[in-house]
Scaffold this motif. Structure first.
Motif, PDB file in Angstrom:
ATOM      1  N   ALA A  67       8.283 104.905  73.019  1.00 28.66           N
ATOM      2  CA  ALA A  67       8.010 105.652  74.349  1.00 28.66           C
ATOM      3  C   ALA A  67       8.949 107.022  74.015  1.00 28.66           C
ATOM      4  CB  ALA A  67       8.737 104.934  75.407  1.00 28.66           C
ATOM      5  N   VAL A  68      10.150 107.032  73.264  1.00 28.50           N
ATOM      6  CA  VAL A  68      10.914 108.017  73.166  1.00 28.50           C
ATOM      7  C   VAL A  68      10.069 108.974  72.157  1.00 28.50           C
ATOM      8  CG1 VAL A  68      13.184 108.687  71.987  1.00 28.50           C
ATOM      9  CG2 VAL A  68      13.189 106.876  73.427  1.00 28.50           C
ATOM     10  N   VAL A  69       9.542 108.396  70.989  1.00 35.12           N
ATOM     11  CA  VAL A  69       9.093 109.333  70.239  1.00 35.12           C
ATOM     12  C   VAL A  69       7.932 110.181  70.985  1.00 35.12           C
ATOM     13  CG1 VAL A  69       7.379 109.370  68.099  1.00 35.12           C
ATOM     14  CG2 VAL A  69       9.585 108.088  67.920  1.00 35.12           C
ATOM     15  N   ALA A  70       7.075 109.265  71.660  1.00 35.49           N
ATOM     16  CA  ALA A  70       6.069 109.932  72.495  1.00 35.49           C
ATOM     17  C   ALA A  70       6.718 111.076  73.539  1.00 35.49           C
ATOM     18  CB  ALA A  70       5.232 109.222  73.381  1.00 35.49           C
ATOM     19  N   CYS A  71       7.743 110.751  74.149  1.00 31.73           N
ATOM     20  CA  CYS A  71       8.149 112.003  74.868  1.00 31.73           C
ATOM     21  C   CYS A  71       8.808 113.058  73.925  1.00 31.73           C
ATOM     22  CB  CYS A  71       9.643 111.233  75.646  1.00 31.73           C
ATOM     23  SG  CYS A  71       9.142 109.986  76.775  1.00 31.73           S
ATOM     24  N   GLY A  72       9.391 112.880  73.092  1.00 33.11           N
ATOM     25  CA  GLY A  72       9.767 113.951  72.033  1.00 33.11           C
ATOM     26  C   GLY A  72       8.507 114.999  71.746  1.00 33.11           C
ATOM     27  N   TRP A  73       7.043 114.405  71.290  1.00 28.31           N
ATOM     28  CA  TRP A  73       6.194 114.840  70.866  1.00 28.31           C
ATOM     29  C   TRP A  73       5.552 115.608  72.195  1.00 28.31           C
ATOM     30  CZ3 TRP A  73       4.551 117.124  67.082  1.00 28.31           C
ATOM     31  CH2 TRP A  73       4.509 116.402  65.680  1.00 28.31           C
ATOM     32  N   PHE A  74       5.634 115.115  73.464  1.00 32.02           N
ATOM     33  CA  PHE A  74       5.162 115.545  74.809  1.00 32.02           C
ATOM     34  C   PHE A  74       5.986 117.001  74.712  1.00 32.02           C
ATOM     35  CE2 PHE A  74       6.026 115.912  79.419  1.00 32.02           C
ATOM     36  CZ  PHE A  74       4.975 116.392  79.704  1.00 32.02           C
ATOM     37  N   GLY A  75       7.265 117.002  74.533  1.00 27.76           N
ATOM     38  CA  GLY A  75       7.857 118.061  74.734  1.00 27.76           C
ATOM     39  C   GLY A  75       7.562 119.179  73.749  1.00 27.76           C
ATOM     40  N   THR A 131       2.267 106.874  65.438  1.00 25.77           N
ATOM     41  CA  THR A 131       2.443 106.558  66.715  1.00 25.77           C
ATOM     42  C   THR A 131       1.357 105.941  67.306  1.00 25.77           C
ATOM     43  OG1 THR A 131       1.851 108.691  67.287  1.00 25.77           O
ATOM     44  CG2 THR A 131       4.071 108.108  67.213  1.00 25.77           C
ATOM     45  N   LEU A 132       0.057 106.613  67.203  1.00 23.39           N
ATOM     46  CA  LEU A 132      -1.286 105.969  67.828  1.00 23.39           C
ATOM     47  C   LEU A 132      -1.466 104.810  67.089  1.00 23.39           C
ATOM     48  CD1 LEU A 132      -2.878 107.293  70.272  1.00 23.39           C
ATOM     49  CD2 LEU A 132      -1.214 108.637  69.305  1.00 23.39           C
ATOM     50  N   SER A 133      -1.335 104.598  65.879  1.00 20.34           N
ATOM     51  CA  SER A 133      -1.718 103.545  65.168  1.00 20.34           C
ATOM     52  C   SER A 133      -0.931 102.142  65.852  1.00 20.34           C
ATOM     53  CB  SER A 133      -1.298 103.351  63.893  1.00 20.34           C
ATOM     54  OG  SER A 133       0.032 103.043  63.575  1.00 20.34           O
ATOM     55  N   LEU A 134       0.153 102.343  66.677  1.00 14.77           N
ATOM     56  CA  LEU A 134       0.482 101.476  67.564  1.00 14.77           C
ATOM     57  C   LEU A 134      -0.104 101.145  68.807  1.00 14.77           C
ATOM     58  CD1 LEU A 134       4.598 101.735  66.597  1.00 14.77           C
ATOM     59  CD2 LEU A 134       2.698 100.408  65.680  1.00 14.77           C
ATOM     60  N   ASN A 135      -0.067 102.323  69.516  1.00 17.04           N
ATOM     61  CA  ASN A 135      -0.452 102.054  70.967  1.00 17.04           C
ATOM     62  C   ASN A 135      -1.950 102.671  71.148  1.00 17.04           C
ATOM     63  OD1 ASN A 135       0.385 105.153  70.795  1.00 17.04           O
ATOM     64  ND2 ASN A 135      -0.726 105.068  72.680  1.00 17.04           N
ATOM     65  N   ILE A 136      -2.944 102.382  69.922  1.00 13.64           N
ATOM     66  CA  ILE A 136      -4.177 102.410  70.303  1.00 13.64           C
ATOM     67  C   ILE A 136      -4.954 101.202  71.275  1.00 13.64           C
ATOM     68  CG2 ILE A 136      -4.994 100.942  68.091  1.00 13.64           C
ATOM     69  CD1 ILE A 136      -6.632 104.209  69.333  1.00 13.64           C
TER      70      ILE A 136
END
Length: 496
Positions: free
Chosen positions: A129-137, A249-254
């Motif tokens: 989640a933290v990695v995704a939030c960083g990419w979101f920013g 990242t997506l390889s985890l939450n696919i």
């Protein structure tokens, strides 16, 4: 009268949960992370292809070639080969981890409950989640710049706002992203399907604009920026690891997306059609455009937003920026908001619903970009570039996510042999609260990675972190597999 016991029903190889009070009253359940019903799984291979086209055509993809040549010492040809090979490699965990999502209709955090435990799943979830939030920013920063240039092309006085205009654009784009995701999965599906052909058109248009101003032979002949005589192997493998990290990242939450697929065939073909070629072609476009930018606008520009902003025709700038806004929106909503939204809900499903999780994702992403926003407002001075931040970040977080990917694949396919207790994933009495096999398999490669950072003789373990982490994590988990399967005694099948 409400059911007292959940039923698991199979339809054409897909399982769905008819939840009774044992699940509906559980603190591990809410409607948004519940298994999708079979009739809700409406995404065919072309929807999934469009999803990947929409996610792959974005500003960071465009800059990947420049990152590999500037920061990893590769030539242009080596960089493009690394990008293509990395995306073929990452297809393996992507398609494998998508299987349980399609079969059982479950999102990523619920699947993790099998390999890390009902409570333990929150640890890898929060890392993701933290990695995704960083990419979101980061993506929102690019989208905000596009909005700023779009408004500047329509209203000349807007240009005078400078960095303040970019910050306003950031907040507008930030709000637009959250609005799309709050509307649900069907709005994301519609956005990706609409944006995919538009994004391809943008790429083709940029290519025709750039080709007359450059020579491909000269571009490919440029020497790499690494010490003369140095072996290419170490540099190439480090760059390859970073590129695998781009979609690690997506390889985890696919499963967050494959839970909407009609069949396993649809999710497999959709990912094969949509990911490798799109990534390769758009990254190649970035290399070409960056090389041609000196002839086009008089200076080297490494991102398409700034490059198009140099065009003298306000009408073309406005059109191009509108399309880039759509491109960045389609990437950001799917790749960087859906996952943390599900991950945060997993912490306390009864307290954190989808809407609260979306807002939480948005504010964390905003906080992580606080430094960059303050710099644009002129309140702080810093030489730290956004490109250098995410180029180093790619290598770092791939070392954390690799072991999780390996553990997930081994748990589902080798240890549990594609059988899960679907109702048990939402209860406290079937799977363990903490699956220590998962944490040992995760902790050992992470500890070795940390050790490798300060040890020159062992630095290869960090440089190839996704590969070393996923292989070692998966291997350790398989060795501890006897412990891992002692939690569930009942597998997913129709219950009496």
């Amino acid at each position: 009268m409400q059911q007292s016991r959940s039923q698991v029903v199979e339809q054409h190889g897909l399982f769905e949960l008819d939840a009774g009070s044992d699940v509906l009253d559980s603190p591990r359940y809410n409607h948004d992370i519940a298994p999708t019903k079979v009739h809700q799984r409406t995404w065919n291979k072309w929807h999934i292809t469009a999803l990947w086209v929409g996610m792959s055509i974005c500003v960071p993809t465009y800059t990947l070639g420049g990152v590999l040549t500037a920061y990893f010492g590769l030539s242009v040809g080596e960089a493009l080969l690394a990008i293509l090979l990395a995306n073929l490699i990452v297809l393996i965990p992507l398609t494998l981890n998508a299987f349980p999502g399609t079969k059982y209709g479950i999102p990523f955090p619920v699947l993790l409950r099998a390999s890390f435990g009902i409570f333990g799943s929150n640890v890898p979830c929060l890392i993701r989640a933290v990695v995704a939030c960083g990419w979101f920013g980061i993506q929102t920063m690019f989208g905000g710049l596009a909005i700023h240039l779009f408004l500047g092309s329509l209203f000349p006085e807007w240009k005078a706002l400078g960095g303040t205009g970019e910050v306003i654009g950031f907040m507008l784009f930030w709000s637009l992203n959250l609005w799309v995701v709050l509307r649900g999965a069907e709005s994301i599906k519609w956005l990706e399907t609409l944006s995919a052909p538009l994004l391809v058109a943008v790429g083709v248009g940029l290519l025709f604009w750039a080709l007359p101003h450059m020579s491909m032979s000269e571009l490919l002949a440029q020497p790499p920026k690494r010490p003369e005589g140095a072996s290419v192997v170490g540099y190439f493998c480090a760059g390859l690891t970073a590129m695998v990290g781009f979609w690690a990242t997506l390889s985890l939450n696919i499963p967050d997306f494959s839970r909407y697929a009609k069949s396993q065939k649809d999710q497999i073909l959709g990912q094969i059609f949509g990911l490798p070629l799109t990534m390769f072609l758009f990254a190649s476009l970035g290399v070409i455009m960056t090389a041609a930018s000196a002839s086009l606008v008089g200076q080297t520009v490494s991102d398409p937003v700034s490059l198009i902003g140099h065009i003298q025709s306000p009408g073309w700038v406005a059109l191009a920026m509108a399309l880039i806004i759509i491109a960045t929106l389609s990437t950001n909503t799917a790749a960087n908001i859906v996952s943390p939204t599900n991950d945060f809900q997993n912490i306390a499903p009864r307290l954190i619903g989808r809407s609260r999780a979306v807002w939480l994702t948005g504010f964390i992403g905003l906080a992580l970009m606080g430094h960059e926003l303050l710099k644009k407002l002129g309140w702080i001075v810093s030489d730290l570039s956004l490109e250098s931040v995410y180029s180093n970040w790619l290598l770092g977080y791939s070392s954390l996510l690799g072991p999780i990917a390996g553990i997930m694949v081994v748990d589902y396919f080798l240890v549990r042999r594609q059988q899960l207790d679907l109702a048990g994933l939402y209860r406290d009495d079937v799977y363990p609260a903490w699956n220590w096999a998962g944490f040992i398999a995760f902790g050992v490669p992470v500890a070795l990675t940390v050790t490798a950072i300060g040890n020159s003789s062992f630095s290869w373990f960090y440089d190839y972190g996704w590969f070393t982490g996923s292989l070692l994590g998966g291997g350790l988990y398989y060795a501890l597999g006897g412990i891992a399967v002692r939690g569930p005694s009942r597998l997913a099948k129709p219950l009496p």
